[in-house]
Design an enzyme around this catalytic site. Structure first.
Site, PDB file in Angstrom:
ATOM      1  N   TRP A 118       0.874  -1.076   0.009  1.00  0.00           N
ATOM      2  CA  TRP A 118      -0.006  -0.301   0.130  1.00  0.00           C
ATOM      3  C   TRP A 118       0.753   1.275  -0.034  1.00  0.00           C
ATOM      4  CZ3 TRP A 118      -2.233   2.655   4.675  1.00  0.00           C
ATOM      5  CH2 TRP A 118      -3.098   3.502   4.605  1.00  0.00           C
ATOM      6  N   ASP A 171      -0.428  -5.342   9.250  1.00  0.00           N
ATOM      7  CA  ASP A 171      -1.587  -4.659   8.924  1.00  0.00           C
ATOM      8  C   ASP A 171      -2.851  -5.344   8.627  1.00  0.00           C
ATOM      9  OD1 ASP A 171      -3.357  -2.487   8.304  1.00  0.00           O
ATOM     10  OD2 ASP A 171      -2.025  -1.749   6.673  1.00  0.00           O
ATOM     11  N   LYS A 222     -13.476  -0.521   6.354  1.00  0.00           N
ATOM     12  CA  LYS A 222     -13.906  -1.432   5.379  1.00  0.00           C
ATOM     13  C   LYS A 222     -14.899  -2.452   5.957  1.00  0.00           C
ATOM     14  CE  LYS A 222      -9.929   0.034   3.706  1.00  0.00           C
ATOM     15  NZ  LYS A 222      -9.581   1.051   2.931  1.00  0.00           N
TER      16      LYS A 222
HETATM   17  C1  LMR Z   1      -6.782   2.095  -0.235  1.00  0.00           C
HETATM   18  O1  LMR Z   1      -5.922   1.502  -0.268  1.00  0.00           O
HETATM   19  O2  LMR Z   1      -7.701   2.475  -1.581  1.00  0.00           O
HETATM   20  C2  LMR Z   1      -7.423   2.326   1.203  1.00  0.00           C
HETATM   21  O3  LMR Z   1      -6.938   1.796   2.047  1.00  0.00           O
HETATM   22  C3  LMR Z   1      -7.931   3.871   1.151  1.00  0.00           C
HETATM   23  C4  LMR Z   1      -6.521   4.812   1.385  1.00  0.00           C
HETATM   24  O4  LMR Z   1      -6.263   5.346   2.481  1.00  0.00           O
HETATM   25  O5  LMR Z   1      -5.647   4.460   0.658  1.00  0.00           O
END
Ligand code: LMR
Length: 400
Positions: free
Chosen positions: A130, A211, A246
């Site tokens: 991420w 996470d 979520k």
């Molecule tokens: C995502 O990965 O799209 C979500 O977790 C929203 C974010 O805050 O990035």
């Protein structure tokens, strides 16, 4: 004074989502941000959340500051959900838990805590991860490195390479892991792989930071927490971030938790104290409303059952959409290229589309996915899947 401030380049997820909102096209489709939309394309308010919120609003009262660590009943209910109600580490008081502002808040509070007490450690994240993981840890002062994870060729996991890279890290390195529904690839470790990885983490004296933003979107609330519970069962010191954005569809309420598995209750007490210090230095104390909702749902058996049922139905809908896009694209690509749509888990599929193809999807068809090729399949529905299949099929014909 501010001449030297350079322009913010924007966030690859949140800024794209904001741009989507401004796009005037009627047929646009938002598969960028990790948000679950229902079959009508709406953000759901879950039945249990609605009922809990109505009951809370019946009891208006003063709004004092919450304690720095958060609402006590919330912390207890969240710890039980994450680790299992009868987790021995929990019973022994070995887990320190604070309420946080979503999963990002938990990561930031945890990052500040680690920076203070493990100043020589570096952070290792999966390749890819991420986008905000790197950003949070770098802003907290860490050097962030990657370990191998995603196999572009198979659309699966490079487990052996991952394991040997982690096996070579210096002691006390921070290893950022995704408990389930890996973001952005949708590729997870199976139980046997987690067991092997935890052996290595333990043997090498590494500090896992897990996470868990998508508990319940993989194989159920308990299965998705397998890694976290196994760490707790073995007493491996670790940090865990969890989020209700979520699985409760409570994005804007900023509800989450940070948990630290410690070697004994005395250490957990001290860690809890320092986590509250980290909270104080960031935002003093967390907000009340969302935490009350979650606490009421988790603490009321009928609401909890309704929440679990609705969450399971959301996952079934995602599975139907995965099958729909997979089947629709059969006319355009081989099974080897498409299997990822049904094999990858959670909200995301890593499509393998190039930046140029992603740009075409947006510019020509109003279909928004991330520059990395990550598609949020939880944004597909019966009405838009045809448009998306058509658009993806067309850009697949012209790779580059
Ligand atoms: C995502 O990965 O799209 C979500 O977790 C929203 C974010 O805050 O990035």
């Amino acid at each position: 004074m501010f001449e030297h401030i350079d322009a913010y380049p924007g966030d690859p997820i949140l800024s794209l989502n904001e741009n989507f909102q401004k796009d005037p096209r009627q047929n646009k489709v938002n598969l960028s941000i990790g948000i679950y939309f229902d079959d009508e394309g709406r953000l759901p308010v879950m039945k249990a959340v609605r009922a809990a919120e109505a009951a809370i609003l019946e009891e208006p009262g003063p709004k004092p500051y919450l304690p720095m660590a958060g609402f006590a009943q919330y912390r207890d209910a969240v710890q039980a959900l994450v680790f299992g109600a009868d987790c021995p580490s929990r019973a022994a008081g070995r887990i320190a838990t604070v309420q946080t502002l979503g999963g990002s808040g938990a990561l930031k509070v945890g990052a500040d805590f680690i920076k203070r007490y493990f100043p020589g450690s570096q952070v290792w994240v999966s390749d890819p991860t991420w986008e905000n993981h790197r950003f949070i840890f770098e802003r907290a002062g860490f050097t962030v490195n990657t370990y191998p994870y995603y196999d572009e060729v198979t659309g699966g996991l490079k487990f052996e390479a991952m394991l040997s890279a982690i096996d070579a890290l210096p002691a006390k390195s921070v290893v950022l892991l995704h408990a389930c529904c890996h973001n952005p690839t949708g590729v997870d470790l199976d139980r046997a792989q987690w067991e092997q990885l935890i052996d290595v983490l333990q043997k090498r004296d590494l500090l896992p930071f897990v996470d868990m933003a998508y508990q319940g979107f993989g194989s159920g609330l308990d299965d998705d927490a397998f890694a976290v519970r196994e760490l707790a069962r073995r007493g491996v010191p670790a940090l865990v971030a969890n989020s209700f954005s979520k699985n409760f569809s409570l994005y804007g309420e900023r509800c989450g938790g940070l948990h630290v598995i410690c070697e004994d209750a005395a250490a957990a007490d001290r860690v809890l104290g320092q986590l509250t210090g980290s909270v104080r230095a960031n935002y003093s104390n967390p907000p009340t409303h969302g935490a009350k909702i979650v606490t009421r749902v988790l603490g009321t058996p009928a609401l909890k059952a309704s929440w679990e049922e609705e969450l399971a139905a959301m996952c079934e809908r995602i599975a139907r959409m995965r099958a729909a896009i997979h089947d629709g694209l059969r006319a355009h690509a081989s099974e080897a290229a498409l299997a990822r749509y049904v094999k990858q888990r959670g909200m995301f599929t890593y499509t393998g589309l190039s930046e140029k193809q992603v740009e075409r999807l947006k510019a020509e068809f109003g279909v928004y996915i991330l520059r990395s090729g990550r598609m949020c399949v939880a944004g597909l529905n019966e009405k838009n899947v045809g448009v998306v299949v058509d658009a993806v099929g067309k850009v697949m014909k012209d790779p580059a």
